[in-house]
Write a protein that holds these residues in place. Structure first.
Motif, PDB file in Angstrom:
ATOM      1  N   VAL A  99       0.850  -1.187   0.000  1.00  0.00           N
ATOM      2  CA  VAL A  99       0.000   0.000   0.000  1.00  0.00           C
ATOM      3  C   VAL A  99       0.888   1.240   0.000  1.00  0.00           C
ATOM      4  N   PRO A 100       0.643   2.154  -0.949  1.00  0.00           N
ATOM      5  CA  PRO A 100       1.467   3.372  -0.981  1.00  0.00           C
ATOM      6  C   PRO A 100       1.163   4.283   0.198  1.00  0.00           C
ATOM      7  N   THR A 101       2.193   4.950   0.710  1.00  0.00           N
ATOM      8  CA  THR A 101       2.036   5.922   1.788  1.00  0.00           C
ATOM      9  C   THR A 101       2.848   7.167   1.470  1.00  0.00           C
ATOM     10  N   ASP A 102       2.531   8.250   2.159  1.00  0.00           N
ATOM     11  CA  ASP A 102       3.271   9.501   2.030  1.00  0.00           C
ATOM     12  C   ASP A 102       3.541   9.984   3.446  1.00  0.00           C
ATOM     13  N   SER A 103       4.796  10.006   3.848  1.00  0.00           N
ATOM     14  CA  SER A 103       5.156  10.333   5.234  1.00  0.00           C
ATOM     15  C   SER A 103       4.772  11.754   5.638  1.00  0.00           C
ATOM     16  N   GLU A 104       4.502  12.627   4.671  1.00  0.00           N
ATOM     17  CA  GLU A 104       4.109  14.002   4.967  1.00  0.00           C
ATOM     18  C   GLU A 104       2.593  14.187   5.016  1.00  0.00           C
ATOM     19  N   CYS A 105       1.824  13.175   4.615  1.00  0.00           N
ATOM     20  CA  CYS A 105       0.367  13.283   4.490  1.00  0.00           C
ATOM     21  C   CYS A 105      -0.314  13.100   5.845  1.00  0.00           C
ATOM     22  N   ILE A 106      -1.149  14.067   6.227  1.00  0.00           N
ATOM     23  CA  ILE A 106      -1.844  13.982   7.515  1.00  0.00           C
ATOM     24  C   ILE A 106      -2.767  12.764   7.578  1.00  0.00           C
ATOM     25  N   PHE A 107      -3.411  12.411   6.461  1.00  0.00           N
ATOM     26  CA  PHE A 107      -4.294  11.245   6.485  1.00  0.00           C
ATOM     27  C   PHE A 107      -3.495   9.950   6.584  1.00  0.00           C
ATOM     28  N   CYS A 108      -2.329   9.881   5.963  1.00  0.00           N
ATOM     29  CA  CYS A 108      -1.469   8.701   6.120  1.00  0.00           C
ATOM     30  C   CYS A 108      -1.022   8.571   7.576  1.00  0.00           C
ATOM     31  N   PRO A 142      -3.618  10.344  -4.327  1.00  0.00           N
ATOM     32  CA  PRO A 142      -3.899  11.780  -4.265  1.00  0.00           C
ATOM     33  C   PRO A 142      -5.310  12.195  -4.691  1.00  0.00           C
ATOM     34  N   THR A 143      -5.869  11.560  -5.717  1.00  0.00           N
ATOM     35  CA  THR A 143      -7.191  11.959  -6.212  1.00  0.00           C
ATOM     36  C   THR A 143      -8.032  10.723  -6.508  1.00  0.00           C
ATOM     37  N   LEU A 144      -9.290  10.957  -6.780  1.00  0.00           N
ATOM     38  CA  LEU A 144     -10.205   9.890  -7.187  1.00  0.00           C
ATOM     39  C   LEU A 144      -9.635   9.111  -8.372  1.00  0.00           C
ATOM     40  N   MET A 145      -9.040   9.810  -9.315  1.00  0.00           N
ATOM     41  CA  MET A 145      -8.530   9.170 -10.522  1.00  0.00           C
ATOM     42  C   MET A 145      -7.315   8.278 -10.264  1.00  0.00           C
ATOM     43  N   ILE A 162      -7.166   6.243  -7.430  1.00  0.00           N
ATOM     44  CA  ILE A 162      -7.589   5.088  -6.633  1.00  0.00           C
ATOM     45  C   ILE A 162      -7.738   3.869  -7.543  1.00  0.00           C
ATOM     46  N   PRO A 163      -7.122   2.749  -7.204  1.00  0.00           N
ATOM     47  CA  PRO A 163      -7.279   1.546  -8.021  1.00  0.00           C
ATOM     48  C   PRO A 163      -8.749   1.116  -8.082  1.00  0.00           C
ATOM     49  N   VAL A 164      -9.173   0.703  -9.252  1.00  0.00           N
ATOM     50  CA  VAL A 164     -10.564   0.307  -9.471  1.00  0.00           C
ATOM     51  C   VAL A 164     -10.988  -0.773  -8.485  1.00  0.00           C
ATOM     52  N   GLU A 165     -10.098  -1.678  -8.142  1.00  0.00           N
ATOM     53  CA  GLU A 165     -10.465  -2.778  -7.245  1.00  0.00           C
ATOM     54  C   GLU A 165     -10.821  -2.309  -5.833  1.00  0.00           C
ATOM     55  N   LEU A 166     -10.490  -1.086  -5.459  1.00  0.00           N
ATOM     56  CA  LEU A 166     -10.888  -0.551  -4.155  1.00  0.00           C
ATOM     57  C   LEU A 166     -12.285   0.060  -4.181  1.00  0.00           C
ATOM     58  N   GLY A 167     -12.837   0.257  -5.370  1.00  0.00           N
ATOM     59  CA  GLY A 167     -14.137   0.909  -5.497  1.00  0.00           C
ATOM     60  C   GLY A 167     -15.244   0.233  -4.720  1.00  0.00           C
TER      61      GLY A 167
END
Length: 141
Positions: free
Chosen positions: A2-11, A52-55, A57-62
Motif C-alpha cells: 500500500v502506498p504511503t506519504d510520510s508528509e500526508c496527515i491522512f497517512c 492523491p485523487t479519485l482518478m 484510486i485503483p478500481v479494485e478498491l471501489g
C-alpha cells in the motif's frame, strides 16, 4: 504494498500517529469524524493507501469504498436523525481539495440547516453540451 506519504496527515492518521474519532476501519478503508464539521456527524471516508485523487484510486478498491460509504452514511443518518446526506469528493485545489489524499465527505443534512448547493447554470451555446459529451465519450472508448 500500500502506498504511503510520510508528509500526508491522512497517512499519519491511518498509521495511528495522529489520533482521530474512528467510526469504521477495515483492511482497506478508514472512516472518522471530521474535526471541522459542516454539521455534527460529518465523517471522512478514505482508502488507507495514499492516492492523491479519485482518478488515482485503483478500481479494485471501489467496491470496498462504496460499501463503507453506504454503511457509514446509514449509521450517521440514524445517529444524528438527519433528513438527508451529502456525499462529496474534491479533486485538486481548484475544486477545494485541501488534503491530497483522496477522501469522501459524508455530511448529514437537516431541512433547516441553511446550507445550499452551488449555483447551476446552463450552456450559452445550445450545441456546446453535445460537443463536450462527444469529446468525453470519445476518450472513454
Amino acid at each position: 504494498m500500500v502506498p504511503t506519504d510520510s508528509e500526508c496527515i491522512f497517512c499519519k492518521i491511518v498509521a495511528g500517529d495522529i489520533p482521530c474519532a474512528r467510526v469504521f476501519e477495515s483492511d482497506t478503508c478508514l472512516a472518522f469524524l471530521d474535526i471541522a464539521p459542516v454539521n455534527a456527524g460529518h465523517a471522512l471516508v478514505l482508502p488507507k493507501g495514499h492516492y492523491p485523487t479519485l482518478m488515482d484510486i485503483p478500481v479494485e478498491l471501489g467496491g470496498d469504498l462504496f460499501q463503507v460509504l453506504s454503511q457509514v452514511g446509514k449509521a450517521i443518518m440514524e445517529v444524528t436523525g438527519a433528513d438527508g446526506l451529502n456525499l462529496m469528493q474534491n479533486n485538486y485545489e481548484a475544486a477545494g481539495q485541501e488534503v491530497h489524499h483522496a477522501h469522501y465527505h459524508l455530511i448529514p443534512r437537516f431541512a433547516d440547516d441553511g446550507l445550499r448547493l452551488w449555483p447551476q447554470t446552463g450552456y450559452d451555446d445550445p450545441d456546446e453540451m453535445g460537443r463536450l459529451a462527444a469529446k468525453i465519450a470519445n476518450l472513454m472508448e
